[in-house]
Design an enzyme around this catalytic site. Structure first.
Site, PDB file in Angstrom:
ATOM      1  N   ARG A 160      36.274  30.141  37.658  1.00 37.40           N
ATOM      2  CA  ARG A 160      36.124  30.207  39.110  1.00 37.40           C
ATOM      3  C   ARG A 160      34.790  29.644  39.616  1.00 37.40           C
ATOM      4  NH1 ARG A 160      38.311  36.304  39.648  1.00 37.40           N
ATOM      5  NH2 ARG A 160      40.545  35.847  39.430  1.00 37.40           N
TER       6      ARG A 160
ATOM      7  N   CYS B 272      41.767  38.870  43.587  1.00 37.26           N
ATOM      8  CA  CYS B 272      42.700  39.375  44.602  1.00 37.26           C
ATOM      9  C   CYS B 272      41.992  39.882  45.851  1.00 37.26           C
ATOM     10  CB  CYS B 272      43.562  40.491  44.007  1.00 37.26           C
ATOM     11  SG  CYS B 272      42.652  41.657  43.002  1.00 37.26           S
TER      12      CYS B 272
ATOM     13  N   SER C  10      47.559  48.975  40.167  1.00 35.42           N
ATOM     14  CA  SER C  10      48.189  47.810  39.518  1.00 35.42           C
ATOM     15  C   SER C  10      47.178  46.700  39.234  1.00 35.42           C
ATOM     16  CB  SER C  10      49.319  47.254  40.387  1.00 35.42           C
ATOM     17  OG  SER C  10      48.828  46.974  41.699  1.00 35.42           O
ATOM     18  N   GLY C  11      46.074  46.677  39.984  1.00 33.84           N
ATOM     19  CA  GLY C  11      45.038  45.671  39.706  1.00 33.84           C
ATOM     20  C   GLY C  11      44.437  45.836  38.323  1.00 33.84           C
TER      21      GLY C  11
ATOM     22  N   LYS D 223      32.149  39.431  42.261  1.00 32.78           N
ATOM     23  CA  LYS D 223      33.160  38.378  42.459  1.00 32.78           C
ATOM     24  C   LYS D 223      33.354  38.140  43.955  1.00 32.78           C
ATOM     25  CE  LYS D 223      35.801  39.278  38.210  1.00 32.78           C
ATOM     26  NZ  LYS D 223      36.988  39.988  37.656  1.00 32.78           N
TER      27      LYS D 223
ATOM     28  N   HIS E 148      46.258  46.234  47.967  1.00 26.34           N
ATOM     29  CA  HIS E 148      44.832  46.503  48.191  1.00 26.34           C
ATOM     30  C   HIS E 148      44.577  46.573  49.698  1.00 26.34           C
ATOM     31  CE1 HIS E 148      44.128  45.983  44.037  1.00 26.34           C
ATOM     32  NE2 HIS E 148      43.451  44.832  44.007  1.00 26.34           N
TER      33      HIS E 148
ATOM     34  N   ASN F  66      48.415  42.949  46.139  1.00 25.64           N
ATOM     35  CA  ASN F  66      47.408  42.357  45.235  1.00 25.64           C
ATOM     36  C   ASN F  66      48.037  41.536  44.104  1.00 25.64           C
ATOM     37  OD1 ASN F  66      48.166  45.203  44.573  1.00 25.64           O
ATOM     38  ND2 ASN F  66      47.111  44.749  42.650  1.00 25.64           N
TER      39      ASN F  66
HETATM   40  O1  LIG Z   1      41.171  45.560  39.274  1.00 22.02           O
HETATM   41  C1  LIG Z   1      41.590  44.954  40.296  1.00 22.02           C
HETATM   42  O2  LIG Z   1      42.101  45.514  41.288  1.00 22.02           O
HETATM   43  C2  LIG Z   1      41.435  43.447  40.334  1.00 22.02           C
HETATM   44  C3  LIG Z   1      40.845  42.900  39.055  1.00 22.02           C
HETATM   45  C4  LIG Z   1      41.530  41.635  38.657  1.00 22.02           C
HETATM   46  C5  LIG Z   1      41.061  41.210  37.284  1.00 22.02           C
HETATM   47  C6  LIG Z   1      41.248  42.099  36.217  1.00 22.02           C
HETATM   48  C7  LIG Z   1      40.812  41.760  34.949  1.00 22.02           C
HETATM   49  C8  LIG Z   1      40.155  40.546  34.722  1.00 22.02           C
HETATM   50  C9  LIG Z   1      39.985  39.656  35.775  1.00 22.02           C
HETATM   51  C10 LIG Z   1      39.284  38.372  35.495  1.00 22.02           C
HETATM   52  O3  LIG Z   1      39.966  37.336  35.531  1.00 22.02           O
HETATM   53  O4  LIG Z   1      38.067  38.379  35.328  1.00 22.02           O
HETATM   54  C11 LIG Z   1      40.446  39.971  37.067  1.00 22.02           C
HETATM   55  C12 LIG Z   1      40.264  39.010  38.204  1.00 22.02           C
HETATM   56  O5  LIG Z   1      39.130  38.856  38.684  1.00 22.02           O
HETATM   57  O6  LIG Z   1      41.270  38.377  38.603  1.00 22.02           O
END
Ligand SMILES: O=C(O)CCCc1cccc(C(=O)O)c1C(=O)O
Length: 327
Positions: free
Chosen positions: A82, A111, A141-142, A202, A231, A304
């Site tokens: 990213r 998300c 679920s995240g 993030k 979310h 999400n």
């Molecule tokens: O917990 C949540 O509600 C969202 C977290 C989403 C997520 C979970 C594990 C690893 C990554 C990651 O890619 O670093 C990501 C991400 O940033 O997409």
């Protein structure tokens, strides 16, 4: 991801399902066709046009270059690429033009960042944004299927008078775990040295990259709440220019990817239980700050798993395919 491709009637000629060796061999029914899950190896990407990655950052780091080498466009749902300068970080409603600057990989944002960008971009375009203060209310679920199961198991325990035991949330790889049922946990992912979690950082860093504006002051607090899908975010922004509240509501009601649900007199406002399974981002509780001249508060809810992940990735693929003349 498969469900979203089908709901969007994405024009794929064939679908290849790749996973770890552990999952290889299972069969998934897609529109009546039994598609085998194959092991994700470099060779498996031969002949693939678009590779949607959502198997963790390590897998993306190891296999995305292999897919690109074999001619695929990679749309990566993890954080692995990213912040890489040469990788576009795309929310189609905000910066779809960046899709065409890719060098093989396009990154899907986090998300919580995605839904906030869809709601704030119209405001940013018209009024400018100096500052964002956001508190998130993130669904279990995240954190994956095991987190959903732990929410239900801890709820059941408490409702039957037993003491709940947790082994997954807030972060499975850390040693301390707390029940999510009838609770909220102000930790999503690990803490960094500055006292913010990775999830919160993030939102800061990805907002700066997506809007190409690192002047915006972003102060997030990311919280896990006992919700399964969807979310929610309480967002406060300070705009550069003054605004008339009705104009902001009309702007939001006419912006891409957004649905305004804002009728307090009739108790109409976004809720995760209603947003789950839906594609749009929902915004409501839009109000002028009581004390700060250009202060504006709003409530933003989205699924999400859909707009926060699968839908955003498929929308990127749709735009790329359209430009390639297939759609
Ligand atoms: O917990 C949540 O509600 C969202 C977290 C989403 C997520 C979970 C594990 C690893 C990554 C990651 O890619 O670093 C990501 C991400 O940033 O997409």
């Amino acid at each position: 991801m498969i469900d979203t491709l089908l709901r969007r009637e994405f024009p794929f000629a064939s679908l290849k399902l790749l996973a770890s060796a552990r999952s290889a061999g299972t069969v998934i029914d897609v529109r009546g066709e039994s598609i085998p899950v194959l092991e994700a190896t470099p060779e498996a990407f031969e002949g693939v046009d678009i590779a949607l990655f959502s198997a963790g950052g390590d897998v993306s780091l190891r296999l995305a270059p292999e897919a690109v080498k074999r001619g695929a466009l990679v749309i990566d749902n993890t954080s692995a690429y990213r912040m890489a300068p040469e990788v576009p970080l795309v929310v189609p409603e905000v910066n779809a033009h960046e899709i065409f600057n890719h060098h093989g990989i396009i990154a899907n944002p986090n998300c919580s960042t995605i839904q906030m960008m869809v709601a704030l971009y119209p405001i940013y375009q018209v009024y400018g944004i100096r500052r964002i203060v956001v508190s998130t209310y993130q669904a279990a679920s995240g954190a994956g299927q095991r987190a959903i199961e732990e929410l239900k198991q801890t709820a059941a325990a408490i409702l039957t008078g037993e003491s709940p035991t947790a082994s997954v949330l807030p972060v499975s790889k850390l040693e301390k775990h707390y029940p999510l049922a009838f609770n909220v946990l102000p930790q999503i992912d690990v803490f960094e040295a500055n006292g913010y979690t990775k999830e919160e950082m993030k939102m800061v860093n990805e907002t700066h990259k997506i809007l190409a504006d690192s002047r915006i002051q972003v102060t997030p607090t990311a919280v896990r709440v006992p919700v399964v899908y969807g979310h929610s975010e309480a967002v406060y922004v300070e705009t550069e220019k003054p605004f008339v509240l009705e104009d902001v509501k009309n702007l939001l009601a006419n912006s891409p990817g957004l649905i305004l649900q804002d009728d307090p007199a009739n108790q109409i406002y976004p809720q995760p239980l209603q947003a789950a399974g839906e594609f749009p981002v929902f915004v409501g509780r839009v109000r002028k700050d009581l004390f700060v001249e250009n202060g504006l508060s709003l409530w933003v809810v989205a699924d999400n798993i859909l707009k926060g992940a699968a839908l955003n990735a498929v929308q990127i693929a749709e735009i790329w395919v359209r430009q390639e003349g297939v759609l």
